[in-house]
Design an enzyme around this catalytic site. Structure first.
Site, PDB file in Angstrom:
ATOM      1  N   LYS A 192      42.816  31.894  39.582  1.00 49.72           N
ATOM      2  CA  LYS A 192      44.540  32.804  39.840  1.00 49.72           C
ATOM      3  C   LYS A 192      44.936  31.819  40.756  1.00 49.72           C
ATOM      4  CE  LYS A 192      44.001  37.244  39.234  1.00 49.72           C
ATOM      5  NZ  LYS A 192      42.358  37.025  38.690  1.00 49.72           N
ATOM      6  N   ARG A 267      46.777  45.087  35.544  1.00 48.19           N
ATOM      7  CA  ARG A 267      45.532  44.899  35.502  1.00 48.19           C
ATOM      8  C   ARG A 267      45.776  45.986  34.429  1.00 48.19           C
ATOM      9  NH1 ARG A 267      43.812  42.337  40.522  1.00 48.19           N
ATOM     10  NH2 ARG A 267      41.693  42.085  39.626  1.00 48.19           N
ATOM     11  N   ARG A 306      32.672  31.854  47.853  1.00 44.43           N
ATOM     12  CA  ARG A 306      33.541  32.247  48.295  1.00 44.43           C
ATOM     13  C   ARG A 306      33.654  34.202  49.666  1.00 44.43           C
ATOM     14  NH1 ARG A 306      38.692  34.432  44.465  1.00 44.43           N
ATOM     15  NH2 ARG A 306      37.772  36.543  44.754  1.00 44.43           N
ATOM     16  N   ARG A 312      35.077  38.557  52.383  1.00 50.01           N
ATOM     17  CA  ARG A 312      35.740  39.494  51.771  1.00 50.01           C
ATOM     18  C   ARG A 312      33.936  40.552  50.761  1.00 50.01           C
ATOM     19  NH1 ARG A 312      39.231  38.565  47.055  1.00 50.01           N
ATOM     20  NH2 ARG A 312      38.461  40.263  46.197  1.00 50.01           N
ATOM     21  N   ARG A 324      33.806  44.826  39.254  1.00 50.66           N
ATOM     22  CA  ARG A 324      34.566  44.555  39.092  1.00 50.66           C
ATOM     23  C   ARG A 324      35.167  43.836  37.766  1.00 50.66           C
ATOM     24  NH1 ARG A 324      35.098  40.913  43.955  1.00 50.66           N
ATOM     25  NH2 ARG A 324      37.257  40.080  42.881  1.00 50.66           N
TER      26      ARG A 324
HETATM   27  P1  AMP Z   1      41.820  40.557  44.132  1.00 51.25           P
HETATM   28  O1  AMP Z   1      41.533  40.179  44.962  1.00 51.25           O
HETATM   29  O2  AMP Z   1      43.175  40.103  42.677  1.00 51.25           O
HETATM   30  O3  AMP Z   1      40.422  40.190  43.206  1.00 51.25           O
HETATM   31  O4  AMP Z   1      41.950  41.754  43.847  1.00 51.25           O
HETATM   32  C1  AMP Z   1      40.874  43.229  44.831  1.00 51.25           C
HETATM   33  C2  AMP Z   1      41.082  44.658  45.003  1.00 51.25           C
HETATM   34  O5  AMP Z   1      42.148  44.498  45.018  1.00 51.25           O
HETATM   35  C3  AMP Z   1      40.841  44.568  42.830  1.00 51.25           C
HETATM   36  O6  AMP Z   1      39.501  44.375  43.322  1.00 51.25           O
HETATM   37  C4  AMP Z   1      41.298  46.380  43.158  1.00 51.25           C
HETATM   38  O7  AMP Z   1      40.427  47.033  43.973  1.00 51.25           O
HETATM   39  C5  AMP Z   1      42.257  45.879  43.852  1.00 51.25           C
HETATM   40  N1  AMP Z   1      43.382  45.350  43.407  1.00 51.25           N
HETATM   41  C6  AMP Z   1      44.475  44.578  43.208  1.00 51.25           C
HETATM   42  N2  AMP Z   1      45.626  44.179  42.374  1.00 51.25           N
HETATM   43  C7  AMP Z   1      45.047  45.429  41.701  1.00 51.25           C
HETATM   44  C8  AMP Z   1      46.207  45.841  40.385  1.00 51.25           C
HETATM   45  N3  AMP Z   1      46.910  45.504  39.564  1.00 51.25           N
HETATM   46  N4  AMP Z   1      45.708  47.445  40.004  1.00 51.25           N
HETATM   47  C9  AMP Z   1      44.566  47.742  40.958  1.00 51.25           C
HETATM   48  N5  AMP Z   1      43.932  47.315  41.754  1.00 51.25           N
HETATM   49  C10 AMP Z   1      44.252  45.868  42.096  1.00 51.25           C
END
Ligand code: AMP
Length: 370
Positions: A192, A267, A306, A312, A324
């Site tokens: 994404k 989400r 990554r 990360r 996740r």
């Molecule tokens: P991402 O970089 O999108 O994979 O997000 C990393 C982490 O941020 C996720 O595993 C969640 O803990 C938190 N996070 C990101 N976006 C959301 C969301 N829309 N709702 C809840 N938690 C989020």
């Protein structure tokens, strides 16, 4: 661009253009009335600035008075015209020129003509600074027009949006440009963020990744960051209230954007509904939700790769990654149905080269405007 209450407005007429139009009107009216003393009647509230500048531009004997009517509520004419301040006394036998700020459908004008038809004025004329000839459907011909304008909601120079904006020297138009708002959907590692980088350039969109915003806050040690860290470290979702508020703030920080790419948001069902309601309040909407599809084995491999580069912690541990995915299956995957019901769900194969996938996404986006 300016914001009044919940709406955005873009510059439409400069102070200079307005002043020139007023001077032309004053000159035209002077040709007809300079040998008598007409009474100019301003229509409150909107016309107060126009009346003031008009009188300064009209260099001949004249009197001034006001009436007050009301017909607008919010962005649309309600059709209810109330008389709040009646016609002045002693207008019998006099030439009266109404000074209106704007005439659109002509409802207010009809009421004005009605108000003055009961008086014994010598002559009755209408001068309107702005005139929407496209939508005017009244019988009365407007005698003097400053500027014929398109049928767009305007504010400034006496005109308001729910009482704000009257004090602006220029006129602004409601910003109704065509936006593209996309939701990029897919499991962690689906690509994404990578694809958003290409799409944002191509379509001049603002990319909002909630994950990035959280990480930025963690890095800067903010309160929000500290709160989010405990969830992110485990691979859990951050609570909806926190995430929704943060997303709304990010959108509001970008009033000039031609559209948004929402990456990692929504989400949960609550986030999807909140996003729809929030965008609707801004005359915006989600145009498409595009899911990048890839199987778990490919995704785990990508995420671990990554993690080596980005550092990360949630990308470096298979158990956290699996959590996740579980969060995704449980809370996010059901959103597919939510967007399918709105005919907004599009699925794209997320396996292939970056360029190939960008092309697949572009094809979906280009099909939206057809
Ligand atoms: P991402 O970089 O999108 O994979 O997000 C990393 C982490 O941020 C996720 O595993 C969640 O803990 C938190 N996070 C990101 N976006 C959301 C969301 N829309 N709702 C809840 N938690 C989020």
């Amino acid at each position: 661009m300016i914001q009044l209450h919940d709406k955005f407005f873009k510059p439409f007429l400069s102070e200079e253009e307005i002043m020139q139009a007023i001077q032309r009107m004053a000159d035209d009216i002077a040709v007809d009335y300079k040998d008598e003393t007409p009474i100019f009647v301003g229509v409150l509230n909107g016309a107060f600035m126009f009346v003031s500048d008009f009188l300064k531009a009209y260099q001949h004997p004249c009197e001034v008075s006001f009436v007050k009517l009301s017909s607008y509520h919010g962005l649309t004419s309600t059709g209810i015209v109330e008389t709040l301040l009646d016609v002045p006394d002693n207008i019998e036998g006099r030439s009266v020129i109404i000074l209106e700020d704007i005439i659109d459908t002509g409802r207010t004008l009809k009421e004005l003509v009605h108000l003055f038809s009961n008086t014994k004025v010598k002559e009755f004329r209408i001068a309107s600074l702005f005139y929407k000839s496209e939508v005017y459907n009244g019988e009365y011909a407007i005698d003097y027009v400053g500027l014929d304008i398109p049928d767009k909601f305007i504010v400034g120079y006496g005109l308001d949006y729910n009482e704000l904006g009257r004090n602006l020297r220029e006129v602004y138009q409601l910003n109704q440009k065509h936006m593209i708002n996309l939701v990029l959907f897919g499991k962690p590692g689906a690509g994404k963020g990578t694809q958003a980088q290409f799409l944002k350039e191509k379509y001049n969109l603002k990319h909002i990744s909630t994950g990035d915003v959280f990480r930025y806050n963690i890095k800067n040690g903010t309160e929000l960051g500290t709160l989010a860290k405990s969830y992110i470290d485990k691979g859990d979702l951050v609570p909806d209230e926190v995430t929704i508020k943060m997303l709304e703030d990010e959108v509001c920080k970008n009033p000039d954007a031609d559209g948004f790419i929402f990456d990692g948001f929504p989400r949960t069902a609550a986030q999807a509904e909140a996003l729809d309601n929030f965008l609707e309040s801004k005359d915006m909407k989600v145009d498409a939700t595009i899911a990048l599809e890839a199987n778990n084995d490919v995704l785990i491999e990508r995420l671990l790769e990554r993690g080596k580069v980005s550092g990360r912690s949630d990308d470096q541990d298979v158990e956290k990654i699996k959590n996740r995915f579980e969060e995704y299956n449980l809370k996010t995957a059901p959103l597919k149905e939510y967007y399918e019901e709105q005919n907004k769900f599009h699925s794209v194969n997320g396996i292939g080269s970056i360029e190939e996938i960008t092309q697949r996404l572009t094809k979906v986006i280009e099909s939206l405007s057809n």
